[in-house]
Enzyme design. Structure first.
Site, PDB file in Angstrom:
ATOM      1  N   ASP A 924       0.832  -1.201   0.000  1.00 43.00           N
ATOM      2  CA  ASP A 924       0.000   0.000   0.000  1.00 43.00           C
ATOM      3  C   ASP A 924       0.867   1.251   0.000  1.00 43.00           C
ATOM      4  OD1 ASP A 924      -2.199   1.579  -0.002  1.00 43.00           O
ATOM      5  OD2 ASP A 924      -3.067   0.800   1.843  1.00 43.00           O
ATOM      6  N   LYS A 993      -5.863  11.349  10.915  1.00 45.84           N
ATOM      7  CA  LYS A 993      -5.655  10.629   9.644  1.00 45.84           C
ATOM      8  C   LYS A 993      -6.651  11.045   8.569  1.00 45.84           C
ATOM      9  CE  LYS A 993      -5.362   6.057   7.543  1.00 45.84           C
ATOM     10  NZ  LYS A 993      -5.378   4.589   7.746  1.00 45.84           N
ATOM     11  N   ASP A1149      -4.148   2.786  -5.178  1.00 44.45           N
ATOM     12  CA  ASP A1149      -2.724   2.877  -4.865  1.00 44.45           C
ATOM     13  C   ASP A1149      -2.242   1.684  -4.051  1.00 44.45           C
ATOM     14  OD1 ASP A1149      -4.168   3.548  -2.614  1.00 44.45           O
ATOM     15  OD2 ASP A1149      -2.667   4.949  -1.859  1.00 44.45           O
TER      16      ASP A1149
END
Length: 1243
Positions: A924, A993, A1149
Site C-alpha cells: 500500500d 488521519k 494505490d
C-alpha cells in the site's frame, strides 16, 4: 476586380493582425469579455468588430458573385460574437436566457439569429439588406442558368469533372480557371484568419461544436427512435417519421447525415436503389453532404441487385472520390452488419475485379517516452499465460455466452440454509400465487397500452414509446417489472432511480438482441476461439498483447459483420421516460387483498405500490414505496432465490480485450470504457478524438485478465455468522429481527404534552432511519455473499473500466476486490505460485500490516513481531470462533484471518518454499496523494515523511502530523487556551488521519470541521464547534510546515482552474499516458420530463453548452489531477509487471501480487514512479493549458519552441519573450511554416 478584392483582403488582414498583436493576457481578457461582458464599452467594441468582419465577408462574397455564378465552397463557418443566448451564457434553472432560434431557408443554409440586447448599427442593417438581395439574385441566376443549361449543354473544360451536385460554372462569360483558383485560395485564407480570431469567442472548447453536443438528446432520441422502428420491422413508421422531421424546417436542424443513413441501410437491404436516391436528394435539400455511410449503403444496394448497371456503380465511386472519400475508407471506417461488407465489396469488384481492401495498421505509433520501450523492445518480455488449456477456455466462453444471452442469472440465497418454519412455508406459497397473478395482470395491462399507443399519432408521427415497447417480448417487460418489485426496499426508492434502472434493463436486453440480429454472435465465437490460443497454457508463446492479437484476428476474419456494431446509445431522458412508464404501469395495476394476512380486516383491493412525494434536503421528489403488507410477506418468506442482471456477475471466461473506446469487456452486454454521469457525452467525444489510447487499454486488459477463485473456508465462517445474528465488530450486518422497534403513538392523544410528542416523533424518525440503514447493509451483504457462494467452485474474472480521471474499477458492482474487508478476504488468485525463499516472510509482514500495528517498525521488526505471536496466529487459523480470537482485534479482521490460515498451511507443509500459494499480498502507498505532491514540488521534508527518501525506519505521515499537532496544542494549553486544555490526551494518529488524507484531495476547512464534528460529538458534546475549528486549524498549519511545496502547488492548481472556468472553459488536461481528461462540472440547468406518472425535474450539471461551475471546477482540479497521476503510475506498473510475467491487480494505490513476486513488483513500482516524476509534468500542464486556451486555433507548434518551454530555459521566463515567440508561431502558422512534428492535442 482582383485589385478590389486585394484591398478588402488587406483590410481584413489588418484586422486579424490587430487581434494577433495583442498579448496573450489581452487575448484571454477578450475571451472573457465574450462570455462575461464587463462593461457596455467592451460589449460595443466586440460587437462592432464582429459586425465589421460580417461586412468584409459579405463584400468578398459579393465581389465573387458578380463574376462567378454561385460557386459553392466548403467554407469555414464564421462564429459571431453574440451578447446573449444559450450559446454563450448558461441558464440556472427555469430562469434561462432566450435561446438562439434557427430557421432554415429554402437553400438549405442555416442562419443563426441571436437575440442581441444591443441595437443593430447602420452597417449591420445594410449588411442584412444586402444579404437578402444577394439571396434573391442567386436564386434568380440559378433558375436562369438551369434553363439555359437545359436548352444547350455547356462544353466540359479540359481537366475538369462534371458533378451532378454542382451548378454549371462555365458560360460564355466566365473567368479563367487560374483566376478562380486565386479567388478560392484568397477566400480560404481570409476565412481561416477570421475564424482564428472568432474562435476565441467560443464559450466552449472545440468539442462544443460537434453535432452530437449541439443537438444533444434530441438528435440521439431521433436516431434511437428510427433504429427501434427498423429493429421491430415497422419501416413505414420510421420512413414517415423521418419525412415529417425533414419537412418541418424547425425540426430539420436536428437531423444529420447519419440519421438519413439509417433509412438508407433499410432500403439497401431491400435493394431499392430509387429510395436511396431519394435520400440523397433529401440530404441535398437539408444542406448536408453524403458521408461514407451514405455511399456504403448505396454500394450495398448495388451489390444486392444483379441487374445494376456498372455505369451506376462507376458514377457512385466517382462522386465519392470528388467528395474526398476513398474506397479504402469505406472498409476502415464504416461499421458493417450482417453481410453488408460482402455486398459492398461485390459492387466494387464489378468495376475493379482485383480490388482488396487495404488495412491501415498503425504499427509505428508514437508513444510517450514513459512507455516507448514497453512497445518497441519486447525481446525480454514474458507475457503470463492462464492456467487453462485452450479447450477449457473455449468451454468457459460458451457458459458466459449463454448467461449473457439470458441477460439475467438466478442464484440461491445464502439465507436458504435456514430451517423452514410452518409460517415461512405458508408465506412462500402465498407470495408465489401473488407473483403469478401479478404477472398476468401486468401482461394484460401492457398489451392494452400498446394497442392504444399504436393507434395514436398515426398522422403526426411524433416521438412516442410504442416502438420501444415492441423491442422485447411482452413477457420480458413483465419479468423486468416483477424483478424490480421484488428488489424494492421497504423504505421505497426514488422514482428517478427506479425508472432509470428499468429503462437501462430494457436497453441492455435490446442491445443483446441487436447483436443477434446483426449476426455478430457467431463471428464473436470464432474470433474468441482463436483468441484463446494467446492465453492458454498448452499453446505456443506469443510476443503480442491481447489487444493486438484480437485486432489481428478481426482483420484475418474481416468478412461478414463487424463486432463493433455502432448501435446508438439511448439518451438518459429516453431510458428514464420508458422506465417511468413501466413504473406507472405497476403502480396502477398491481393490487392485493387487504385481508390477505389478517382475515379480520374488510376485503378490498389495495395497491401494493404507492406513488408519493418526500423531501430530500430541500427538494421534493417522487417516491415509490411498497405497501407494508408486501414488505411483511417478503420478510417472513425469506426468499431462497435471487435474480441478478448478467453484467452484475463476474465473468466465467477472460473478458474481451478493450480494442477501442466502444468495444471490450463483456461478450454481448454493452459496457462503457469511461464511467460518467447519466447523459454526459463530453468524455466520449474526447476519447473518440484521441489518437492513441493503447497504453490505457492495455493496462485495463491486464487487470481484467487476472483470474480469481473463492476462499471457501473463510466464506463458510462468514456465512455462518451472517445467518446467525451478524456482528457489528466484524462488519457482518445483523438481520432485521435485530432492528429497533418503531414506537407507535397517537398524535392526538391528550395524555401527551407537546414536548413529549416532539420527543416521540424524533424517536420514530431515528428508528425508521436505523431500520432503513440496517436493511440496506443487510441486503448488500446478502448479495455479495450469495454471489460468492454461487461462484465457490468456479474460476472467474472481473472486466475493468475507468472513471473520467483514469482510476480503474471492476465492472461487476456488488462482488469484487475493491469491496470491503469481508469481500477481499474471500478472494484469492486462481493461479498459485510457490512461495520461494522469501514468500513466507512476506505473508507474515502482510499479516502485521493488516493488524494496523507496528506502523513505524522496519520490515525486519514486523517480521520479528509476527514470529513472536505465531501461537496466536495458529490458534486463529485452527479455532477462529472458539479460540483466543486474536484476529478479531485487527484493523482488517477477515483478511487477517485469511492470512493466518495461509501461514498455518505453509508452516505445516513439508517444504514451505515449495508451498503453492494463491494468497494476494498487498503493498500500500504511504498517503499516495502526498507522495505525488512531494515529488511534483521536489519537497524533501514532505518526501521523507511519506517514504520517498531513504530512511532507517518507515515513516508514518499521520503520526508525524499528530505529533506536531500535539506540540502546538500543548503550547496553547500552557498559554491558557481553554479549548487546548480540554483536548488534552485526545490527539492521536487516528484523529488526524482522515483530515490529512482528504486535505491532499482538496478538502476545505469547513469540510475538515464536519469530519471532526462526527468524532468529537462522542467526547466533547459541549465543545463541538470550538474543538473542531481548533483541530482543523492545527492540522492545516502542521501540514503547511511539513509540505511547503504541496500547498503552493495546490494553490496554483486551484487558482488556474478558477481563471480557466471564469473565462468560459472547462478545465482539461492530458495524462502522461495520453488519456484526455475534462472536468464535467457546469452550471446546473433544469429540464422537466413530463412522464405519465409525474413531471420529473432533472437537474443537469454536465451539459457542456452551459457555463462551467467555477466553484466545482477549482475545488475539484487539484484532487482530480493527483488522481490522474495516481492512475497513470498504476497503469505503468501494471504494464511492466505484465511484461515481466507477474500477476498484478490494484485497488487504486494498493498493489497486489503473489508472495513470490512481491520484490519484483516493488522494484517495478519504484522505477515507474521515478520515471513518471522525471517528466516535466507541471510544465507540460502549463503549456497544454496555455496553448489550448490562448491559441486554440493552432493545430501545431514549432517543436523547438515547445521543447524550450519544457526544458524551462531561463530565456523564456520573460513574459515579453514568450509573447514575441508566440507571435512568431502565429505568423509561421499563417504562412504554413510551422514544424508539423509536434501536434498539440486538439480537444
Amino acid at each position: 476586380m482582383e485589385d478590389v478584392i486585394q484591398q478588402f483582403s488587406n483590410l481584413l488582414w489588418f484586422t486579424a493582425v490587430f487581434v494577433f498583436t495583442e498579448t496573450p493576457v489581452q487575448l484571454q481578457r477578450r475571451n472573457v469579455s465574450f462570455v462575461i461582458p464587463k462593461s457596455e464599452d467592451t460589449k460595443k467594441r466586440v460587437l462592432e468588430q464582429s459586425q465589421l468582419l460580417d461586412v468584409l465577408e459579405a463584400r468578398i462574397q459579393q465581389l465573387q458573385s458578380d463574376v462567378v455564378l454561385d460557386v459553392k465552397h466548403a467554407k469555414v463557418q464564421f462564429v459571431k460574437a453574440p451578447s446573449s443566448g444559450r450559446g454563450v451564457s448558461s441558464s440556472r434553472g427555469p430562469k434561462s436566457t432566450p435561446q438562439e432560434k434557427t430557421d432554415i431557408p429554402k437553400t438549405g443554409k442555416t442562419v443563426a439569429k441571436g437575440a442581441s440586447k444591443s441595437q443593430p448599427s447602420r452597417w449591420m442593417e445594410k449588411l442584412t439588406e444586402e444579404k437578402k438581395n444577394k439571396l434573391k439574385r442567386q436564386q434568380h441566376l440559378q433558375q436562369k442558368v438551369q434553363k439555359t443549361f437545359k436548352e444547350k449543354p455547356t462544353a466540359k473544360s479540359k481537366g475538369s469533372k462534371s458533378s451532378s451536385k454542382m451548378l454549371p460554372c462555365t458560360t460564355q462569360k466566365t473567368i479563367s480557371t487560374k483566376e478562380l483558383a486565386k479567388i478560392e485560395e484568397l477566400e480560404k485564407r481570409l476565412s481561416q484568419q477570421v475564424s482564428q480570431w472568432a474562435s476565441s469567442s467560443k464559450p466552449e472548447h472545440p468539442q462544443a461544436g460537434s453535432e452530437r453536443t449541439a443537438c444533444g438528446d434530441i438528435q440521439l432520441s431521433i436516431r434511437s427512435y428510427l433504429e427501434a422502428c427498423v429493429f421491430v420491422g415497422d419501416i413505414d413508421r420510421a420512413n414517415n417519421f423521418l419525412l415529417s422531421q425533414h419537412r418541418v424546417l424547425s425540426r430539420r436542424k436536428h437531423l444529420n447525415t447519419d440519421v438519413y443513413n439509417i433509412m438508407m441501410r433499410v432500403w439497401a437491404k431491400k435493394g431499392t436503389l430509387n429510395q436511396i436516391g431519394r435520400m440523397f436528394i433529401l440530404l441535398e435539400e437539408a444542406g448536408l453532404k453524403p458521408n461514407l455511410g451514405s455511399y456504403c449503403a448505396a454500394l450495398e444496394c448495388m451489390g444486392r441487385s444483379d441487374s445494376c448497371s456498372p455505369k451506376v456503380i462507376t458514377r457512385c465511386l466517382s462522386q465519392m472520390e470528388e467528395d474526398g472519400l476513398s474506397v479504402d475508407d469505406l472498409f476502415s471506417q464504416c461499421v458493417f452488419r450482417q453481410d453488408e461488407r460482402d455486398m459492398v465489396l461485390k459492387a466494387i469488384r464489378v468495376i475493379h475485379p482485383n480490388y482488396q481492401p487495404h488495412h491501415n495498421m498503425t504499427t509505428n505509433q508514437c508513444y510517450s517516452s514513459l512507455i516507448q520501450d514497453f512497445y518497441t523492445k519486447r525481446a525480454d518480455h514474458r507475457y503470463p499465460k492462464l492456467d487453462f488449456t485452450q479447450a477449457e477456455l473455449q468451454e468457459r466462453f460458451k457458459h458466459q455466452l449463454s448467461m449473457e444471452q439470458a441477460c439475467t442469472v438466478t442464484i440461491d440465497s445464502v439465507e436458504a440454509a435456514k430451517p423452514v418454519t410452518e409460517n415461512m412455508a405458508k408465506m412462500r406459497e402465498l407470495l408465489a400465487e401473488q407473483w403469478a397473478q401479478w404477472q398476468k395482470v401486468l401482461l394484460q395491462a401492457l398489451r392494452e397500452n400498446k394497442i392504444i399507443m399504436a393507434n395514436t399519432n398515426t398522422k403526426d408521427y411524433k416521438l412516442n414509446l410504442y416502438p420501444y415497447l415492441c423491442l422485447l417480448e411482452d413477457k420480458e417487460y413483465v419479468d423486468i417489472m416483477i424483478q424490480s418489485v421484488a428488489n424494492l426496499p421497504p423504505s421505497g426508492e426514488s422514482l428517478k432511480i427506479l425508472g432509470g434502472d428499468l429503462g437501462n434493463r430494457v436497453y441492455t436486453k435490446y442491445s443483446v438482441k441487436q447483436k443477434h440480429q446483426n449476426q455478430t454472435v457467431e463471428k464473436l465465437a470464432n474470433i474468441y476461439s482463436a483468441y484463446t490460443e494467446l492465453l492458454a497454457k498448452d499453446t505456443k508463446e506469443y510476443d503480442v498483447l491481447p489487444r493486438e492479437q484480437w485486432c489481428n484476428l478481426e482483420m484475418e476474419q474481416s468478412s461478414g459483420p463487424m463486432l463493433q456494431g455502432g448501435e446508438t446509445t439511448w439518451p438518459y431522458v429516453l431510458t428514464l421516460e420508458l422506465g417511468t412508464f413501466l413504473v406507472d404501469l405497476m403502480v396502477k395495476n398491481l393490487k392485493i387483498n387487504s385481508d390477505i394476512l389478517n382475515p379480520a380486516y374488510d376485503r378490498k383491493l389495495i395497491p401494493i405500490l404507492y406513488h408519493m412525494y418526500t423531501f430530500r434536503s430541500t427538494r421534493q421528489i417522487g417516491f415509490i414505496k411498497p405497501h407494508p403488507i408486501l414488505t411483511q410477506m417478503q420478510q417472513e418468506t425469506m426468499e431462497t432465490k435471487l435474480t441478478f442482471d448478467s453484467y452484475m456477475m463476474p465473468m466465467l471466461c477472460p473478458p474481451v480485450p478493450w480494442t477501442s473506446v466502444k468495444f471490450g469487456a463483456y461478450l454481448l452486454t454493452p459496457a462503457k470504457l469511461m464511467r460518467s454521469m447519466d447523459g454526459a457525452t463530453q468524455h466520449d467525444l474526447l476519447l473518440e478524438k484521441c489518437q492513441n489510447l493503447h497504453p490505457v487499454l492495455d493496462s485495463l486488459n491486464q487487470l481484467g485478465n487476472c483470474a480469481w477463485r473463492i476462499n471457501k473456508p473463510v466464506l463458510d465462517i462468514i456465512i455462518s455468522i451472517f445467518n446467525d445474528r451478524g456482528s457489528d465488530k466484524l462488519d457482518i450486518p445483523p438481520p432485521m429481527s435485530e432492528a429497533p422497534k418503531i414506537p407507535h403513538f397517537n398524535l392526538h392523544d391528550p395524555n401527551y404534552t407537546a414536548s413529549e410528542k416532539a420527543h416521540l416523533k424524533r424517536e420514530v424518525i431515528t428508528a425508521k432511519k436505523k431500520c432503513s440503514e440496517m436493511h440496506s447493509l443487510r441486503m448488500d451483504a446478502l448479495y455479495k455473499l450469495s454471489i460468492a457462494n454461487h461462484m465457490r467452485d468456479e474460476i472467474f474474472w472481473f472486466p475493468h473500466n475507468m472513471d473520467f480521471r483514469g482510476r480503474t474499477y471492476p465492472c461487476p458492482p456488488y462482488f469484487n476486490h475493491l469491496g470491503s474487508d469481508v469481500t477481499r478476504a474471500i478472494l484469492v488468485f486462481a493461479e498459485g505460485k510457490p512461495l520461494g525463499p522469501k514468500g513466507l516472510d512476506w505473508l507474515k509482514i502482510h499479516l502485521v500490516n493488516l493488524t494496523g500495528l507496528k506502523k513505524r517498525s522496519s520490515l525486519q521488526g514486523r517480521l520479528e513481531y509476527a514470529n513472536s505471536i505465531m501461537e496466536d496466529i495458529l490458534d486463529s487459523a485452527d479455532n477462529p470462533l472458539n479460540g483466543k480470537k486474536w484476529w478479531m482485534d485487527a484493523d482488517e479482521p477477515w483478511q487477517a484471518l485469511a492470512c493466518c490460515m495461509e501461514i498455518a498451511n505453509t508452516v505445516r507443509s513439508p517444504d514451505p518454499t515449495q508451498f503453492i500459494s494463491h494468497f494476494p499480498v498487498h503493498q500500500d502507498g504511504s498517503c499516495n496523494g502526498l507522495q505525488h505532491y512531494a515529488a511534483l514540488g521536489r519537497d524533501v521534508i514532505g518526501a521523507t515523511s511519506v517514504n520517498l527518501m531513504p530512511c532507517d525506519l518507515p515513516q508514518d505521515v499521520y503520526s508525524g502530523v499528530a505529533q506536531q499537532v500535539e506540540e502546538l496544542r500543548a503550547q496553547d494549553a500552557a498559554n491558557g487556551l481553554k479549548i487546548a486544555q480540554v483536548l488534552e490526551g485526545f490527539i492521536s494518529r487516528k484523529v488526524v488521519k482522515q483530515t490529512v488524507m482528504t486535505v491532499v484531495y482538496g478538502v476545505t476547512r469547513y469540510g475538515g470541521r464536519c469530519e471532526y464534528t462526527s468524532i468529537i460529538v462522542f467526547f466533547f458534546q459541549e465543545h463541538i464547534w470550538d474543538a473542531s475549528h481548533y483541530l482543523v486549524r492545527l492540522v492545516f498549519s502542521g501540514l503547511k510546515e511539513m509540505f511547503t511545496g504541496t500547498r503552493e502547488i495546490q494553490d496554483w492548481l486551484t487558482e488556474s482552474a478558477r481563471l480557466i472556468s471564469k473565462s468560459g472553459h472547462t478545465v482539461e488536461w492530458v495524462t502522461p499516458l495520453g488519456l484526455p481528461i475534462v472536468q464535467p462540472y457546469h452550471r446546473t440547468r433544469n429540464q422537466v420530463l413530463k412522464s405519465t406518472i409525474q413531471h420529473i425535474n432533472l437537474q443537469i450539471s454536465h451539459d457542456s453548452k452551459e457555463r462551467p461551475d467555477t466553484v466545482k471546477q477549482k475545488n475539484a482540479f487539484p484532487p482530480n489531477f493527483i488522481h490522474s497521476l495516481d492512475s497513470t503510475h498504476m497503469m505503468l506498473t501494471a504494464l511492466h509487471c505484465y511484461s515481466a510475467g507477474l500477476t498484478f491487480v490494484s485497488v487504486h494505490d494498493c498493489f497486489w501480487t503473489h508472495a513470490l513476486t512481491v520484490d519484483t513488483m516493488n522494484k517495478v513500482c519504484r522505477e515507474q514512479f521515478v520515471a513518471l516524476h522525471s517528466q516535466p509534468i507541471l510544465q507540460e500542464l502549463y503549456m497544454f493549458t496555455f496553448f489550448t486556451l490562448c491559441y486554440p486555433h493552432l493545430q501545431s507548434v514549432p517543436l523547438f519552441l515547445f521543447e524550450l518551454f519544457l526544458l524551462n530555459k531561463p530565456a523564456l521566463q520573460s513574459v515579453s519573450v514568450c509573447v514575441f515567440m508566440l507571435h512568431c508561431v502565429i505568423f509561421m502558422d499563417f504562412y504554413g511554416m510551422v514544424d508539423k512534428r509536434y501536434h498539440i492535442p486538439n480537444m
